[in-house]
Design an enzyme around this catalytic site. Sequence first.
Site, PDB file in Angstrom:
ATOM      1  N   THR A  39     -45.100  26.213 -17.119  1.00 44.83           N
ATOM      2  CA  THR A  39     -43.816  25.205 -17.060  1.00 44.83           C
ATOM      3  C   THR A  39     -44.331  23.949 -17.192  1.00 44.83           C
ATOM      4  OG1 THR A  39     -42.356  26.701 -15.630  1.00 44.83           O
ATOM      5  CG2 THR A  39     -41.822  24.425 -15.693  1.00 44.83           C
ATOM      6  N   HIS A  42     -44.907  23.597 -21.022  1.00 41.29           N
ATOM      7  CA  HIS A  42     -43.701  23.210 -21.514  1.00 41.29           C
ATOM      8  C   HIS A  42     -43.091  21.941 -21.509  1.00 41.29           C
ATOM      9  CE1 HIS A  42     -41.446  27.191 -22.813  1.00 41.29           C
ATOM     10  NE2 HIS A  42     -42.695  27.567 -22.170  1.00 41.29           N
TER      11      HIS A  42
END
Length: 334
Positions: A39, A42
């Site tokens: 994450t 990302h």
Amino acid sequence: MKAGYYVGDRKYQVRDIQELIPGDNDVKIKVAWCGLCATDVHKFNGKNGASPVIPPIILGHECSGIVVQVGKAVTRFKPGDRVAADPSFHCGHCEFCQQGLVNFCKNRHGVAKGFAEYICPPEKNVYPIPDSLDLRTAAFAEPLSCIVHGLDLINIKSGSTVAIYGLGAIGSLLVQLVRYSGAAKIIVIEREPEKLLLAKHLGANIAVDDVEILNIYKDINIDYVIECIGNTKTMEQSCEIAGKNAKILWFGLGDPEQAVKINQYNAFTKELSIFTSYLNPYSTKRAIDILSSGILNTKDIISAELTLENIGDELDNLAFSRQGKVMLKLSGEL
């Protein structure tokens, strides 16, 4: 105190900011270790994580550490306690919280930004860890709690066959937990040769790449498929290799701008069930208990221990992340 920020346009900075002061219900924690999560990558690449990303933001959320100060209303912790933190705050009173669906809380936000020397989460987001559990391993509590929730959703039955796409940190933990769930056969699908060897070491019966799996899946009824990459191609392929009456768990975080295409007729004739897993509602304590039991091998998953200053290069090139789990060393206490 120092903190590592994503500042936009694939740029990372370490900034000196004012040291946090705990509120009445908060626990101030000196961060020992924080895992680098997909994450975070990302976000660094300009994509949303579990929530929309508006830089500048402090990265990290998989953290453990030592309590150094508590708010005056805190009753369960004191300075010196060894703890892990659940980064996801829920309000407790919105319509989803009232139904026990705290991962969908309308007021949910992150309260443990682990790329920092200190964090100040609310007491309800802090969990004690036993002296037998070292703080580096305890930093796996957050990703493991997400895995626990995902496995709860698909409820793997003993004697089944399970295929797992991707042997990053999540896949490596999943292989081991799936083995303990009673699966008779575990198939890992991974392109990196070294990770295929690690898959066997961690308990997989078969380790192949995404081309080789197409040569064997028709001879095996795969009962469960868990996709841990978030790649559209492997998500689509997961539906192809899934067997009759199979359950598919799309666990990996995909690109919000890319749609996944599936053959509806193929899914219909196999009576597939597709699940997604979002966050970690009420599973942190169980994750800590699993880590404390010693049944999981986390040592062989860790590929590097980096600092606030040099993790920016890792976000840019993912050299160590391709090999395993990258841990950010803050105080480094164990």
